[in-house]
Structure formats: structure tokens, C-alpha cells
Design an enzyme around this catalytic site. Structure first.
Site, PDB file in Angstrom:
ATOM      1  N   ASP A  13       0.847  -1.200   0.000  1.00  0.00           N
ATOM      2  CA  ASP A  13       0.000   0.000   0.000  1.00  0.00           C
ATOM      3  C   ASP A  13       0.882   1.250   0.000  1.00  0.00           C
ATOM      4  O   ASP A  13       1.705   1.434   0.916  1.00  0.00           O
ATOM      5  CB  ASP A  13      -0.892   0.028   1.251  1.00  0.00           C
ATOM      6  CG  ASP A  13      -1.993  -1.026   1.201  1.00  0.00           C
ATOM      7  OD1 ASP A  13      -2.208  -1.633   0.131  1.00  0.00           O
ATOM      8  OD2 ASP A  13      -2.635  -1.228   2.250  1.00  0.00           O
ATOM      9  N   GLY A  41      -7.179  -9.267   1.453  1.00  0.00           N
ATOM     10  CA  GLY A  41      -6.966 -10.598   2.012  1.00  0.00           C
ATOM     11  C   GLY A  41      -6.018 -10.553   3.199  1.00  0.00           C
ATOM     12  O   GLY A  41      -6.317 -11.089   4.272  1.00  0.00           O
ATOM     13  N   ASN A  43      -5.147  -8.008   5.113  1.00  0.00           N
ATOM     14  CA  ASN A  43      -5.691  -7.279   6.271  1.00  0.00           C
ATOM     15  C   ASN A  43      -6.663  -8.161   7.061  1.00  0.00           C
ATOM     16  O   ASN A  43      -6.667  -8.156   8.301  1.00  0.00           O
ATOM     17  CB  ASN A  43      -6.427  -6.013   5.812  1.00  0.00           C
ATOM     18  CG  ASN A  43      -5.524  -5.045   5.076  1.00  0.00           C
ATOM     19  OD1 ASN A  43      -4.307  -5.062   5.251  1.00  0.00           O
ATOM     20  ND2 ASN A  43      -6.110  -4.207   4.231  1.00  0.00           N
ATOM     21  N   THR A 220     -22.116  -3.418   5.887  1.00  0.00           N
ATOM     22  CA  THR A 220     -21.413  -2.452   6.734  1.00  0.00           C
ATOM     23  C   THR A 220     -21.714  -1.055   6.199  1.00  0.00           C
ATOM     24  O   THR A 220     -21.804  -0.844   4.985  1.00  0.00           O
ATOM     25  CB  THR A 220     -19.898  -2.721   6.759  1.00  0.00           C
ATOM     26  OG1 THR A 220     -19.386  -2.728   5.424  1.00  0.00           O
ATOM     27  CG2 THR A 220     -19.597  -4.070   7.418  1.00  0.00           C
ATOM     28  N   ASP A 252     -12.056  -4.471   6.353  1.00  0.00           N
ATOM     29  CA  ASP A 252     -11.262  -5.706   6.467  1.00  0.00           C
ATOM     30  C   ASP A 252     -11.149  -6.137   7.928  1.00  0.00           C
ATOM     31  O   ASP A 252     -11.281  -7.323   8.245  1.00  0.00           O
ATOM     32  CB  ASP A 252      -9.858  -5.485   5.890  1.00  0.00           C
ATOM     33  CG  ASP A 252      -9.903  -5.142   4.413  1.00  0.00           C
ATOM     34  OD1 ASP A 252     -10.851  -5.567   3.733  1.00  0.00           O
ATOM     35  OD2 ASP A 252      -8.991  -4.434   3.948  1.00  0.00           O
TER      36      ASP A 252
END
Ligand code: RIB
Length: 309
Positions: A13, A41, A43, A220, A252
Site C-alpha cells: 500500500d 486478504g 488485512n 457495513t 477488512d
């Protein structure tokens, strides 16, 4: 309780901190650049490992200098990497992330090695998946690979959790393999065509996921918490109140934390409340996988007991 398997992406990142997110065709001056290890994935796997039973990743990295950094990061955070494969000639996945002062973000992912994770790589890990308590997948690796992972887990009665991010409308065909599907509000809108987050729209959207085959569905809602269908009725859980610094990866951490409680035997609403607390704490720190400890989650839940079930 056995291990959790996360089959999904690993990225490097590159964060650019900005005052406010730019508009189309606008050039802005950034404040700072920082680099971290992420990927939806990874995280989610880090959150599982920090808050629950052992977690394994089935994933791919490149054969560049970033790959050992990514696998070392997983190991440091307790994620088992026996099925993290180095792809010859590929670059490790990369995410460019703008983070504004209000904590909102914009992300562009270049998949690199993630795009090469194949159904064959899932088959190579089939005994690991078959013996897991839960399989968690997202959509940053090819759809055929996600489908194979869900298939293997379903064949062996393993709990399957599908986080349809980043959204791909073709993922509707995966719902039949999902015990639980966990979009955010934007993803729910793109998947089902709802246009707002009123109770009526959320009920319509979540019901569409269930009609497509998912056994349970939640959504969410960022600073508005989360919601799920329970016996056909919408139940909303408000968000824990914190000062957000960086919302990247909050979903995540929610997913990882949620799954640790589901495999521990909690009901869906209890697990969602735990996920909300863990994700709220994660946004108080920079980086996409700032997962709190179990003690920190417990402390926040005790401090804000108004979020009762
Ligand atoms: O959800 C946050 C993640 O999305 C980042 O870590 C980035 O890598 C992208 O996958």
C-alpha cells in the site's frame, strides 16, 4: 476450533495523505507519502490471527523486492504463509491510496501476482481449506479462484464468508456458495441495484443476496455501523464512537474480527458487534491493518455498553 483460511490478496500500500480527495481532472498537492503492507486478504488474515485462532493465507506475491517484505509482515503478525506462492516474473500487488484529513479514502489496486492466483493454487491447498473452521474470501483475486475456494470449503462443510470487495456484479453467481456475505453499502448498491440506505432499500438489497443463494447477509455502513437481516427483519447496530484518522481497511478488520467470533460460536449479531468495535479502533490509527488487541476491543465494548443486543 480449528484454523481460519483467508484466500485473497496481498498488496503493498502506497499511501498519499491529502487535505481533501481530488475531483476528476484536478491536480492537488499531497502532504506526505508512506508505504505499508496491505491487501484486503492480508488485512483480514491479520485481524483473524490477532483476534482468534491460527490463520493461514492462500495467496500470491511477485518475485520482486517487495515480496519478502510482505511475507515477513504476515509472519510477524502471526499469519501462516505455507500457501503464499511466489509467482515468477510477476510484481507484488500494489495499491495507491489517497487518505484525506476526514479519514475518507480512494484506492486504485494494480493486482500483479494476485491476478495469477489460480484455481490450481486453491486445489493445492484443499486439505488446509477442508480442515478449517472458516474460509474467508474477497474479490481482489480472479473470480474463478474465489469460486474454487468456496466450492472446496462448501464440499467439506466449512463456514464460507464472502466479502464482495472490490465489487464485481459477476459475484452474484457466488452467493449460492456463501454462508455469509458482507458487502459495504456501495457494494450492496452495485450488486443489487438499490439506491440508498433506507431500511426498505437495505431489506430489498440484503434479500436479493439471499434470493441469489447466500444463507445470511449483512451490510457495513461506515460511521453508521452495520445491519443484517434476522428472520426477515432489518437489525441495525450503531458504530462505536471514535476519532477517525484513516478509514482504510476498516471493513477488512470488521470481517476478520467478525469471523473469529463466528467460529468461536457467537451468533451473527454478537459477532457483528465485535467486528464494529474492532473496526472502530482500527480507524483511530493509520494503515489498513491497524488491528487492535482482544483486550482493546473488550475495553471499548465495556466503555460504550449502549451498543447492547
Ligand atoms: O481495504 C483496504 C485495502 O484495499 C488496502 O490494504 C489495499 O491494499 C486494497 O486492497
Amino acid at each position: 476450533m480449528s484454523h481460519i483460511v483467508v484466500a485473497g490478496s496481498i498488496n503493498v500500500d502506497v499511501f498519499l495523505d491529502v487535505t481533501a480527495l481530488p475531483k476528476a481532472n484536478e491536480t492537488i498537492i499531497g502532504k506526505a507519502m508512506r508505504q505499508a503492507i496491505g491487501g484486503k486478504g492480508l488485512n483480514q488474515a491479520v485481524a483473524c490471527a490477532k483476534l482468534g485462532p491460527p490463520a493461514h493465507m492462500v495467496a500470491a506475491v511477485g518475485d520482486d523486492a517487495l515480496a519478502p517484505q510482505a511475507t515477513a509482515f504476515l509472519a510477524q503478525n502471526g499469519v501462516l504463509t505455507d500457501y503464499v506462492k511466489g509467482m515468477p516474473g510477476a510484481t507484488t500487488g500494489l495499491a495507491n491510496i489517497l487518505v484525506a484529513e476526514d479519514g475518507q479514502n480512494m484506492i486504485v489496486v494494480t493486482p500483479g501476482a494476485n491476478g495469477l492466483l489460480s484455481p490450481g493454487d486453491i486445489d493445492a491447498a484443499s486439505s488446509l481449506i477442508a480442515s478449517a473452521s472458516a474460509l474467508v474470501v474477497q474479490l481482489e483475486v480472479p473470480l474463478a479462484t474465489v469460486r474454487r475456494a468456496l466450492d472446496v470449503a462448501r464440499q467439506h462443510g466449512v463456514l464460507t464468508v464472502l466479502n464482495p470487495a472490490p465489487v464485481d456484479p459477476a459475484a452474484m453467481e457466488l452467493m449460492r456458495l456463501a454462508d455469509l456475505v458482507t458487502p459495504n453499502e456501495t457494494e450492496l448498491m452495485r450488486l443489487t441495484g438499490i439506491s440508498d440506505v433506507s431500511d426498505a432499500s437495505l431489506i430489498t438489497g440484503l434479500n436479493a443476496l439471499i434470493a441469489a443463494g447466500a444463507k445470511q447477509a449483512l451490510v457495513t455502513l461506515g460511521s453508521e455501523g452495520c445491519a443484517a437481516l434476522m428472520d426477515g427483519a432489518l437489525v441495525r447496530l450503531p458504530a462505536y464512537k471514535v476519532k477517525a484518522v484513516d478509514a482504510t481497511g476498516a471493513g477488512d478488520i470488521f470481517n476478520g474480527a467478525l469471523v473469529t467470533r463466528l467460529v468461536a460460536g457467537d451468533g451473527l449479531l454478537e459477532a457483528m458487534r465485535y467486528g464494529c468495535a474492532a473496526s472502530a479502533l482500527s480507524v483511530t490509527k493509520p494503515s489498513a491493518n491497524a488491528c487492535p488487541t482482544p483486550a482493546e476491543v473488550a475495553e471499548l465494548m465495556a466503555q460504550q455498553p449502549q451498543i447492547a443486543l
